[in-house]
Design a protein around this motif. Structure first.
Motif, PDB file in Angstrom:
ATOM      1  N   ASP A 123      -0.665   1.665  12.623  1.00 45.16           N
ATOM      2  CA  ASP A 123       0.577   1.624  11.851  1.00 45.16           C
ATOM      3  C   ASP A 123       0.783   0.249  11.221  1.00 45.16           C
ATOM      4  N   ALA A 124       0.511  -0.788  11.995  1.00 40.09           N
ATOM      5  CA  ALA A 124       0.681  -2.152  11.480  1.00 40.09           C
ATOM      6  C   ALA A 124      -0.298  -2.432  10.345  1.00 40.09           C
ATOM      7  N   ALA A 125      -1.519  -1.942  10.474  1.00 35.97           N
ATOM      8  CA  ALA A 125      -2.522  -2.165   9.437  1.00 35.97           C
ATOM      9  C   ALA A 125      -2.138  -1.458   8.144  1.00 35.97           C
ATOM     10  N   LEU A 126      -1.691  -0.217   8.244  1.00 36.05           N
ATOM     11  CA  LEU A 126      -1.281   0.515   7.054  1.00 36.05           C
ATOM     12  C   LEU A 126      -0.051  -0.125   6.415  1.00 36.05           C
ATOM     13  N   ALA A 127       0.868  -0.593   7.251  1.00 43.72           N
ATOM     14  CA  ALA A 127       2.061  -1.264   6.723  1.00 43.72           C
ATOM     15  C   ALA A 127       1.681  -2.561   6.016  1.00 43.72           C
ATOM     16  N   ALA A 128       0.722  -3.292   6.587  1.00 49.25           N
ATOM     17  CA  ALA A 128       0.281  -4.538   5.961  1.00 49.25           C
ATOM     18  C   ALA A 128      -0.353  -4.274   4.606  1.00 49.25           C
ATOM     19  N   LEU A 129      -1.133  -3.204   4.495  1.00 50.83           N
ATOM     20  CA  LEU A 129      -1.720  -2.866   3.197  1.00 50.83           C
ATOM     21  C   LEU A 129      -0.635  -2.489   2.199  1.00 50.83           C
ATOM     22  N   ALA A 130       0.363  -1.747   2.666  1.00 51.67           N
ATOM     23  CA  ALA A 130       1.459  -1.365   1.776  1.00 51.67           C
ATOM     24  C   ALA A 130       2.181  -2.599   1.240  1.00 51.67           C
ATOM     25  N   GLU A 131       2.345  -3.612   2.073  1.00 46.04           N
ATOM     26  CA  GLU A 131       3.030  -4.839   1.643  1.00 46.04           C
ATOM     27  C   GLU A 131       2.247  -5.592   0.580  1.00 46.04           C
ATOM     28  N   THR A 132       0.918  -5.418   0.584  1.00 46.08           N
ATOM     29  CA  THR A 132       0.096  -6.089  -0.436  1.00 46.08           C
ATOM     30  C   THR A 132       0.088  -5.329  -1.745  1.00 46.08           C
ATOM     31  N   GLY A 133       0.677  -4.138  -1.753  1.00 43.84           N
ATOM     32  CA  GLY A 133       0.679  -3.331  -2.967  1.00 43.84           C
ATOM     33  C   GLY A 133      -0.448  -2.326  -3.031  1.00 43.84           C
ATOM     34  N   ALA A 134      -1.252  -2.253  -1.976  1.00 44.56           N
ATOM     35  CA  ALA A 134      -2.346  -1.281  -1.960  1.00 44.56           C
ATOM     36  C   ALA A 134      -1.764   0.128  -1.899  1.00 44.56           C
ATOM     37  N   GLY A 135      -2.244   0.993  -2.759  1.00 41.78           N
ATOM     38  CA  GLY A 135      -1.739   2.358  -2.772  1.00 41.78           C
ATOM     39  C   GLY A 135      -2.467   3.270  -1.814  1.00 41.78           C
TER      40      GLY A 135
END
Length: 307
Positions: A123-135
Motif C-alpha cells: 500500500d505504501a509503495a503504491l501510494a508513493a508512486l501515486a504521489e509522484t504522478g505515476a498513473g
C-alpha cells in the motif's frame, strides 16, 4: 568425445504458443562438432550428472513453480564436480530479482523498485508512486519467469493489491515499479552475449495489458531481430561485468533486457542468466558460435570459472 548435457525442462510443460526452439539446434550443432550432446530434464531423477564432462543449464522454464526443488537440484550437480555453466552461484543469485538492487548498488541503471514483504508495504509503495504522478504500476514477484504473476495496473486499482496479496500469501516478495511508457510501447530490447561478446539483439514487443493479464490473453513473444546501438551494447557488457563482480563468476552467456526511458535513462529490466530463450529459430547464424563457445568451455573450464 566430450559428453555435454544441456539442462532443460520437459517439453510437454511448454505452452503451444511458446515452445522451446533452442535446444534441438544447439544439441545438433554440438554433435556436428564432435560432442556427445543431449538434453536433460532438470527434474529427472534418473539422470547421472556425474557421467558428463560439462553441464550447461539452458531452459529449466518451469522452475518458478518448483523453486525450492530446482535450487536443491544444484547441490548434487555441484557435488559431482562436473562443471556447470552458468555456474550454480550465478544461478542461485539470479533466481531472485533482489539481484537488481545489488546491481543498482554497483552503478547499473535499473527501474526504481519497492520490495514489499507485507500488504502495508505494498500500500505504501503504491501510494508513493501515486504521489509522484505515476498513473500505473507493475506488480510482480521477485521469483518469476515469463512474466508469471505479473500485472500492469492503475496505482489505485484494487486488482494490483489483489495480485500482491496472492504473491505474499504464497510466501513471496512483491516488487512494485512505476510503469515505463517506453516498455509499454514495445521498445524493450534483449541483448544476448556469449563469451562476453554480443551475438544478437531481439525486440519482442509489449506483453502486459493494462488492468492485468497479457496482450492477446496469453504470454506470447513476437521476436524480431534488431540492431543494438553502441551504447546498448556497452550497457549490456557493463551488466555482465557487474554480475561477475557480484558473484565471483564470469557467465558463459546472458540475456540483458533493457529499455531507454525518457525519465530514467537506459535501465536494466532483467539479466537472465540461466533460462533465457535465445530465439535461435529466428537467428540460426548464432547456433554455431554458441556451440563453439560451449565446446571451448568444455575444454578450458578452469580458465572461465572465476573473475
Amino acid at each position: 568425445m566430450k559428453r555435454i548435457g544441456i539442462i532443460v525442462t520437459d517439453p510437454a510443460s511448454y505452452p503451444p504458443q511458446d515452445t522451446d526452439n533452442d535446444t534441438a539446434p544447439l544439441c545438433a550443432a554440438l554433435r556436428e562438432r564432435g560432442a556427445d550432446a543431449r538434453a536433460l530434464v532438470w527434474h529427472d531423477a534418473s539422470v547421472d550428472w556425474a557421467s558428463f564432462d560439462l553441464l550447461v543449464i539452458r531452459s529449466p522454464w518451469d522452475y518458478v513453480d518448483h523453486a525450492a526443488e530446482f535450487a536443491a537440484v544444484l547441490d548434487p550437480i555441484e557435488a559431482t564436480g562436473v562443471p556447470l555453466r552458468n555456474d550454480a552461484a550465478v544461478i542461485r543469485w539470479n533466481m531472485d530479482k533482489h539481484y537488481l538492487a545489488e546491481l543498482a548498488d554497483r552503478g547499473i541503471g535499473v527501474v526504481p523498485t519497492h520490495y514489499c514483504d507485507s500488504s502495508g508495504e505494498v500500500d505504501a509503495a503504491l501510494a508513493a508512486l501515486a504521489e509522484t504522478g505515476a498513473g500505473r504500476a507493475v506488480v510482480k514477484p521477485t521469483v518469476s519467469a515469463g512474466s508469471s504473476r505479473t500485472g500492469l495496473f492503475g496505482v489505485t486499482d484494487p486488482a494490483a493489491r489483489e495480485l500482491a496479496d496472492g504473491i505474499l500469501a504464497a510466501g513471496g516478495t512483491v516488487m512494485v515499479q512505476p510503469e515505463i511508457p517506453e516498455l509499454s510501447e514495445g521498445r524493450e530490447k534483449a541483448l544476448y552475449l556469449v563469451d562476453g561478446q554480443l551475438t544478437h539483439a531481439i525486440a519482442k514487443g509489449a506483453l502486459l495489458a493494462p488492468g492485468g493479464g497479457f496482450i492477446g490473453g496469453v504470454y506470447q513473444e513476437h521476436p524480431v531481430p534488431v540492431d543494438a546501438s553502441e551504447s546498448e551494447e556497452a550497457f549490456a557488457v557493463s551488466v555482465l561485468t557487474a554480475v561477475a563482480e557480484a558473484t565471483g563468476r564470469v557467465p558463459l552467456y546472458g540475456r540483458i533486457d533493457l529499455v531507454e526511458s525518457a525519465e530514467f535513462g537506459m535501465v536494466l529490466l532483467e539479466a537472465e542468466l540461466f533460462e533465457p530463450d535465445f530465439h535461435l529459430d529466428v537467428v540460426p547464424e548464432v547456433v554455431g558460435p554458441f556451440a563453439e563457445a560451449i565446446l571451448d568451455c568444455a575444454g578450458y573450464v578452469a580458465g572461465r570459472s572465476t573473475v
